[in-house]
Design an enzyme around this catalytic site. Sequence first.
Site, PDB file in Angstrom:
ATOM      1  N   ARG A  54      11.332  -1.879  11.045  1.00 15.60           N
ATOM      2  CA  ARG A  54      10.267  -1.415  11.946  1.00 15.60           C
ATOM      3  C   ARG A  54      10.076  -2.371  13.116  1.00 15.60           C
ATOM      4  NH1 ARG A  54       5.269   0.097   8.102  1.00 15.60           N
ATOM      5  NH2 ARG A  54       4.222  -1.088   9.741  1.00 15.60           N
ATOM      6  N   ARG A  91      -0.591  -9.074  13.103  1.00 13.26           N
ATOM      7  CA  ARG A  91      -1.142  -8.018  12.233  1.00 13.26           C
ATOM      8  C   ARG A  91      -2.011  -8.631  11.139  1.00 13.26           C
ATOM      9  NH1 ARG A  91       4.219  -5.159  10.672  1.00 13.26           N
ATOM     10  NH2 ARG A  91       2.951  -3.974   9.209  1.00 13.26           N
ATOM     11  N   LYS A 142       0.834  -1.214   0.000  1.00 15.89           N
ATOM     12  CA  LYS A 142       0.000   0.000   0.000  1.00 15.89           C
ATOM     13  C   LYS A 142       0.864   1.258   0.000  1.00 15.89           C
ATOM     14  CE  LYS A 142      -1.924  -0.991   3.958  1.00 15.89           C
ATOM     15  NZ  LYS A 142      -1.236  -2.255   4.249  1.00 15.89           N
ATOM     16  N   ARG A 193      11.996  -5.700   4.696  1.00 16.26           N
ATOM     17  CA  ARG A 193      11.659  -4.276   4.528  1.00 16.26           C
ATOM     18  C   ARG A 193      12.568  -3.392   5.374  1.00 16.26           C
ATOM     19  NH1 ARG A 193       5.796  -2.010   5.424  1.00 16.26           N
ATOM     20  NH2 ARG A 193       5.950  -3.136   7.402  1.00 16.26           N
ATOM     21  N   ARG A 197      -9.428   1.288   8.476  1.00 17.08           N
ATOM     22  CA  ARG A 197      -9.021  -0.073   8.781  1.00 17.08           C
ATOM     23  C   ARG A 197     -10.114  -0.828   9.505  1.00 17.08           C
ATOM     24  NH1 ARG A 197      -3.303   0.619   8.765  1.00 17.08           N
ATOM     25  NH2 ARG A 197      -2.274  -1.383   8.943  1.00 17.08           N
TER      26      ARG A 197
HETATM   27  P1  AP5 Z   1       4.919  -1.623   1.838  1.00 15.74           P
HETATM   28  O1  AP5 Z   1       4.633  -0.750   0.675  1.00 15.74           O
HETATM   29  O2  AP5 Z   1       5.717  -1.069   2.953  1.00 15.74           O
HETATM   30  O3  AP5 Z   1       3.568  -2.305   2.357  1.00 15.74           O
HETATM   31  P2  AP5 Z   1       2.362  -1.723   3.168  1.00 15.74           P
HETATM   32  O4  AP5 Z   1       1.130  -2.348   2.602  1.00 15.74           O
HETATM   33  O5  AP5 Z   1       2.417  -0.248   3.246  1.00 15.74           O
HETATM   34  O6  AP5 Z   1       2.667  -2.413   4.561  1.00 15.74           O
HETATM   35  P3  AP5 Z   1       2.629  -1.832   6.034  1.00 15.74           P
HETATM   36  O7  AP5 Z   1       3.349  -2.824   6.907  1.00 15.74           O
HETATM   37  O8  AP5 Z   1       3.068  -0.423   6.071  1.00 15.74           O
HETATM   38  O9  AP5 Z   1       1.126  -1.945   6.303  1.00 15.74           O
HETATM   39  P4  AP5 Z   1       0.460  -1.933   7.610  1.00 15.74           P
HETATM   40  O10 AP5 Z   1      -0.903  -1.789   7.093  1.00 15.74           O
HETATM   41  O11 AP5 Z   1       0.659  -3.084   8.516  1.00 15.74           O
HETATM   42  O12 AP5 Z   1       1.189  -0.752   8.399  1.00 15.74           O
HETATM   43  P5  AP5 Z   1       0.785   0.737   8.734  1.00 15.74           P
HETATM   44  O13 AP5 Z   1       1.997   1.554   8.767  1.00 15.74           O
HETATM   45  O14 AP5 Z   1      -0.358   1.153   7.884  1.00 15.74           O
HETATM   46  O15 AP5 Z   1       5.624  -2.943   1.277  1.00 15.74           O
HETATM   47  C1  AP5 Z   1       6.071  -3.976   2.147  1.00 15.74           C
HETATM   48  C2  AP5 Z   1       7.462  -4.474   1.709  1.00 15.74           C
HETATM   49  O16 AP5 Z   1       7.345  -5.140   0.461  1.00 15.74           O
HETATM   50  C3  AP5 Z   1       8.498  -3.365   1.502  1.00 15.74           C
HETATM   51  O17 AP5 Z   1       9.743  -3.817   1.873  1.00 15.74           O
HETATM   52  C4  AP5 Z   1       8.426  -3.092  -0.003  1.00 15.74           C
HETATM   53  O18 AP5 Z   1       9.633  -2.560  -0.481  1.00 15.74           O
HETATM   54  C5  AP5 Z   1       8.138  -4.485  -0.551  1.00 15.74           C
HETATM   55  N1  AP5 Z   1       7.294  -4.457  -1.755  1.00 15.74           N
HETATM   56  C6  AP5 Z   1       6.274  -3.586  -2.033  1.00 15.74           C
HETATM   57  N2  AP5 Z   1       5.702  -3.886  -3.215  1.00 15.74           N
HETATM   58  C7  AP5 Z   1       6.366  -4.984  -3.671  1.00 15.74           C
HETATM   59  C8  AP5 Z   1       6.226  -5.794  -4.828  1.00 15.74           C
HETATM   60  N3  AP5 Z   1       5.276  -5.537  -5.747  1.00 15.74           N
HETATM   61  N4  AP5 Z   1       7.057  -6.850  -4.971  1.00 15.74           N
HETATM   62  C9  AP5 Z   1       8.005  -7.140  -4.033  1.00 15.74           C
HETATM   63  N5  AP5 Z   1       8.188  -6.400  -2.914  1.00 15.74           N
HETATM   64  C10 AP5 Z   1       7.378  -5.339  -2.725  1.00 15.74           C
HETATM   65  O19 AP5 Z   1       0.240   0.553  10.223  1.00 15.74           O
HETATM   66  C11 AP5 Z   1       1.085   0.170  11.274  1.00 15.74           C
HETATM   67  C12 AP5 Z   1       0.303   0.090  12.552  1.00 15.74           C
HETATM   68  O20 AP5 Z   1      -0.229   1.392  12.883  1.00 15.74           O
HETATM   69  C13 AP5 Z   1      -0.907  -0.839  12.546  1.00 15.74           C
HETATM   70  O21 AP5 Z   1      -0.561  -2.168  12.823  1.00 15.74           O
HETATM   71  C14 AP5 Z   1      -1.765  -0.188  13.641  1.00 15.74           C
HETATM   72  O22 AP5 Z   1      -1.326  -0.538  14.910  1.00 15.74           O
HETATM   73  C15 AP5 Z   1      -1.511   1.294  13.450  1.00 15.74           C
HETATM   74  N6  AP5 Z   1      -2.488   1.919  12.523  1.00 15.74           N
HETATM   75  C16 AP5 Z   1      -2.234   2.523  11.334  1.00 15.74           C
HETATM   76  N7  AP5 Z   1      -3.363   2.960  10.751  1.00 15.74           N
HETATM   77  C17 AP5 Z   1      -4.367   2.631  11.595  1.00 15.74           C
HETATM   78  C18 AP5 Z   1      -5.782   2.784  11.545  1.00 15.74           C
HETATM   79  N8  AP5 Z   1      -6.387   3.378  10.488  1.00 15.74           N
HETATM   80  N9  AP5 Z   1      -6.512   2.332  12.582  1.00 15.74           N
HETATM   81  C19 AP5 Z   1      -5.934   1.745  13.651  1.00 15.74           C
HETATM   82  N10 AP5 Z   1      -4.595   1.548  13.755  1.00 15.74           N
HETATM   83  C20 AP5 Z   1      -3.824   1.979  12.730  1.00 15.74           C
HETATM   84 MG    MG Z   2       2.785   1.127   4.840  1.00 16.20          MG
END
Ligand code: AP5
Ligand code: MG
Length: 213
Positions: free
Chosen positions: A160, A171, A13, A127, A88
């Site tokens: 992270r 997660r 994402k 990552r 979410r």
């Molecule tokens: P990346 O692009 O980083 O993936 P992502 O979907 O953004 O993954 P996140 O871990 O950031 O998602 P998340 O939803 O758990 O975390 P968030 O920060 O939102 O890609 C992943 C890896 O793959 C990278 O190394 C990338 O380089 C590689 N990659 C990408 N595309 C690729 C491809 N096509 N092929 C190969 N490799 C690839 O949330 C973190 C925490 O914050 C949550 O757990 C929660 O506690 C809190 N939080 C955030 N938002 C909310 C909310 N709305 N409500 C409640 N809690 C929340």
């Molecule tokens: Mg992300």
Amino acid sequence: MKIIMLGAPGAGKGTQAKMIAEKYGIPHVSTGDIFRANIKNGTALGKEAKQYMDQGLLVPDELTVKILLDRVAQEDCAGGYVLDGFPRTIPQAQVLDEALGKQNESIDYAVDVDVPDENIVKRMSGRRACLKCGATYHVEHIPPKQEGICDSCGSDLVLRDDDKPETVQNRLKVYHEQTQPLIEYYTQKGILRTVDGTMDMEEVFRAIVAILG
Ligand code: AP5
Ligand code: MG
């Protein structure tokens, strides 16, 4: 244009949202990045959010919704935005829809980046993230030009805290229970579009651009 990125943790994402933001000239709004910036700066919000994030749990809706609505009310969001990691939960989606509805606005597309759980754990351990500008890399698939340093802003890259394998499993569980129902929610609204997130990142981006136009 207002876009929501849906998908499991690690589906890509953030990677795609950054590319969309650049191409369409709209801000990339990531609640996860906002929380991580607060943790880094030691704010009260950061301290509270960290307790949940480190366990792979969601930060409570009340807190998250307020932060998101404040962010999208800022001037740079007037022409649209790409939301990454929000909503979410169904209540978060409803609050967003209500807030937009009051201004006669709505989300244009919810793009689901679809990646099976098996691929996710592998991606997360490789990552590396920049806590300053939100850029993400992968040690094998998308390495930075200089090891450990962000190409965009020159800051140090980190693994992270929530990317440990046991936290990633949690997660994923939370994603299936609380976030996946949003796929049905946006399908009902007629704005869900699904892309295959297992392709390489440029191909995934091409598929998204074909949808957004
Ligand atoms: P990346 O692009 O980083 O993936 P992502 O979907 O953004 O993954 P996140 O871990 O950031 O998602 P998340 O939803 O758990 O975390 P968030 O920060 O939102 O890609 C992943 C890896 O793959 C990278 O190394 C990338 O380089 C590689 N990659 C990408 N595309 C690729 C491809 N096509 N092929 C190969 N490799 C690839 O949330 C973190 C925490 O914050 C949550 O757990 C929660 O506690 C809190 N939080 C955030 N938002 C909310 C909310 N709305 N409500 C409640 N809690 C929340
Ligand atoms: Mg992300």
